[in-house]
Motif scaffolding. Structure first.
Motif, PDB file in Angstrom:
ATOM      1  N   PRO A   1       5.123   4.201   9.037  1.00  0.00           N
ATOM      2  CA  PRO A   1       4.858   2.874   9.598  1.00  0.00           C
ATOM      3  C   PRO A   1       5.264   1.709   8.700  1.00  0.00           C
ATOM      4  N   ASN A   2       5.194   1.891   7.384  1.00  0.00           N
ATOM      5  CA  ASN A   2       5.432   0.788   6.451  1.00  0.00           C
ATOM      6  C   ASN A   2       6.793   0.831   5.787  1.00  0.00           C
ATOM      7  N   ILE A   3       7.709   1.644   6.349  1.00  0.00           N
ATOM      8  CA  ILE A   3       9.068   1.748   5.824  1.00  0.00           C
ATOM      9  C   ILE A   3      10.038   1.574   6.978  1.00  0.00           C
ATOM     10  N   ASP A   4      10.932   0.597   6.863  1.00  0.00           N
ATOM     11  CA  ASP A   4      11.910   0.351   7.908  1.00  0.00           C
ATOM     12  C   ASP A   4      12.871   1.530   7.987  1.00  0.00           C
TER      13      ASP A   4
ATOM     14  N   GLU B   1       4.362   6.534  -9.791  1.00  0.00           N
ATOM     15  CA  GLU B   1       3.227   7.433  -9.952  1.00  0.00           C
ATOM     16  C   GLU B   1       2.009   7.028  -9.135  1.00  0.00           C
ATOM     17  N   VAL B   2       1.940   5.757  -8.714  1.00  0.00           N
ATOM     18  CA  VAL B   2       0.754   5.301  -7.995  1.00  0.00           C
ATOM     19  C   VAL B   2       1.113   4.701  -6.632  1.00  0.00           C
ATOM     20  N   PHE B   3       1.919   3.651  -6.616  1.00  0.00           N
ATOM     21  CA  PHE B   3       2.123   2.878  -5.389  1.00  0.00           C
ATOM     22  C   PHE B   3       2.800   3.679  -4.280  1.00  0.00           C
ATOM     23  N   LEU B   4       3.925   4.321  -4.573  1.00  0.00           N
ATOM     24  CA  LEU B   4       4.630   5.075  -3.524  1.00  0.00           C
ATOM     25  C   LEU B   4       3.845   6.303  -3.052  1.00  0.00           C
ATOM     26  N   PRO B   5       3.246   7.100  -3.955  1.00  0.00           N
ATOM     27  CA  PRO B   5       2.419   8.200  -3.459  1.00  0.00           C
ATOM     28  C   PRO B   5       1.258   7.714  -2.582  1.00  0.00           C
ATOM     29  N   GLN B   6       0.621   6.610  -2.971  1.00  0.00           N
ATOM     30  CA  GLN B   6      -0.470   6.065  -2.162  1.00  0.00           C
ATOM     31  C   GLN B   6       0.036   5.614  -0.791  1.00  0.00           C
ATOM     32  N   LEU B   7       1.223   5.033  -0.763  1.00  0.00           N
ATOM     33  CA  LEU B   7       1.809   4.603   0.505  1.00  0.00           C
ATOM     34  C   LEU B   7       2.033   5.797   1.426  1.00  0.00           C
ATOM     35  N   LEU B   8       2.530   6.905   0.889  1.00  0.00           N
ATOM     36  CA  LEU B   8       2.770   8.085   1.709  1.00  0.00           C
ATOM     37  C   LEU B   8       1.467   8.764   2.131  1.00  0.00           C
ATOM     38  N   LEU B   9       0.478   8.755   1.264  1.00  0.00           N
ATOM     39  CA  LEU B   9      -0.807   9.376   1.599  1.00  0.00           C
ATOM     40  C   LEU B   9      -1.624   8.545   2.579  1.00  0.00           C
ATOM     41  N   TYR B  10      -1.517   7.214   2.491  1.00  0.00           N
ATOM     42  CA  TYR B  10      -2.358   6.327   3.299  1.00  0.00           C
ATOM     43  C   TYR B  10      -1.516   5.238   3.975  1.00  0.00           C
ATOM     44  N   PRO B  11      -0.749   5.596   5.006  1.00  0.00           N
ATOM     45  CA  PRO B  11       0.039   4.592   5.728  1.00  0.00           C
ATOM     46  C   PRO B  11      -0.868   3.549   6.374  1.00  0.00           C
ATOM     47  N   ASN B  12      -0.360   2.343   6.538  1.00  0.00           N
ATOM     48  CA  ASN B  12      -1.120   1.255   7.166  1.00  0.00           C
ATOM     49  C   ASN B  12      -0.421   0.855   8.458  1.00  0.00           C
ATOM     50  N   PRO B  13      -0.830   1.411   9.588  1.00  0.00           N
ATOM     51  CA  PRO B  13      -0.154   1.103  10.850  1.00  0.00           C
ATOM     52  C   PRO B  13      -0.403  -0.316  11.349  1.00  0.00           C
ATOM     53  N   SER B  14      -1.336  -1.050  10.731  1.00  0.00           N
ATOM     54  CA  SER B  14      -1.588  -2.424  11.167  1.00  0.00           C
ATOM     55  C   SER B  14      -0.634  -3.426  10.523  1.00  0.00           C
TER      56      SER B  14
ATOM     57  N   MET C   1      15.794   1.908   9.430  1.00  0.00           N
ATOM     58  CA  MET C   1      17.228   1.630   9.252  1.00  0.00           C
ATOM     59  C   MET C   1      17.578   1.247   7.812  1.00  0.00           C
ATOM     60  N   SER C   2      16.830   0.324   7.230  1.00  0.00           N
ATOM     61  CA  SER C   2      17.174  -0.163   5.890  1.00  0.00           C
ATOM     62  C   SER C   2      16.462   0.586   4.771  1.00  0.00           C
ATOM     63  N   GLY C   3      15.350   1.245   5.087  1.00  0.00           N
ATOM     64  CA  GLY C   3      14.565   1.924   4.066  1.00  0.00           C
ATOM     65  C   GLY C   3      13.645   1.002   3.296  1.00  0.00           C
ATOM     66  N   SER C   4      13.615  -0.291   3.656  1.00  0.00           N
ATOM     67  CA  SER C   4      12.762  -1.257   2.964  1.00  0.00           C
ATOM     68  C   SER C   4      11.302  -0.853   3.053  1.00  0.00           C
ATOM     69  N   VAL C   5      10.574  -1.118   1.980  1.00  0.00           N
ATOM     70  CA  VAL C   5       9.168  -0.752   1.893  1.00  0.00           C
ATOM     71  C   VAL C   5       8.305  -1.989   2.056  1.00  0.00           C
ATOM     72  N   CYS C   6       7.295  -1.888   2.921  1.00  0.00           N
ATOM     73  CA  CYS C   6       6.294  -2.941   3.066  1.00  0.00           C
ATOM     74  C   CYS C   6       5.050  -2.470   2.327  1.00  0.00           C
TER      75      CYS C   6
END
Length: 151
Positions: free
Chosen positions: A42-45, A71-84, A47-52
């Motif tokens: 949900p938080n990664i475009d 080590e922290v931000f990207l793993p957390q993003l994958l573990l806990y997506p924010n669909p809002s 087409m472009s791969g941009s990260v929100c």
């Protein structure tokens, strides 16, 4: 290569090439982070791969560094997506409507685009904006993020 051994859930086993662009004002200004190979999130475009990611885009601090990102931000993003707060509306809607179908789609993308063999077989990306700065360092870099399958 970057591996995160604690990555679980539908992204488990996936390996992604990450593009990192460092602005001239780094570390006072946040890096630009994007996924090179496709990922359904949900938080990664798509087409472009941009990260929100708020911590990178809005609350960046010079106290953070690229180690924090990998080590922290990207793993957390994958573990806990924010669909809002989506960049991929389809992924966000599917996640909110049918979590099992969302996780199945994530796994399909992992199998199609994010296996270690896909990273090794992918041609190196070249870009005309990758120029050397005055001190001789490249202003952008790529890393591989994913899950280590063998200890």
């Amino acid at each position: 290569m970057f591996y995160h051994e604690k990555l679980t859930g539908p992204y488990h086993g996936g390996v992604w090439r990450i593009r990192v662009e460092l602005p001239d004002a780094y570390p006072y200004k946040s890096p630009s982070i994007s996924f090179v190979n496709k990922i359904f999130h949900p938080n990664i475009d798509e087409m472009s791969g941009s990260v929100c990611l708020d911590v990178i885009n809005e609350t960046w601090s010079p106290m953070f560094d690229l180690v924090n990102v990998f080590e922290v931000f990207l793993p957390q993003l994958l573990l806990y997506p924010n669909p809002s707060s989506p960049l991929n509306g389809e992924a966000a809607a599917l996640m909110m409507r049918d979590r099992a179908a969302y996780e199945l789609r994530v796994k399909e993308y992992c199998e199609k685009y994010a296996l270690p063999k896909h990273i090794q077989a992918a041609p190196e990306e070249s870009s005309s904006d990758e120029e050397l700065s005055e001190d001789g360092y490249n202003s952008s870099d790529e890393a591989v993020a994913g899950m280590q399958t063998d200890p």
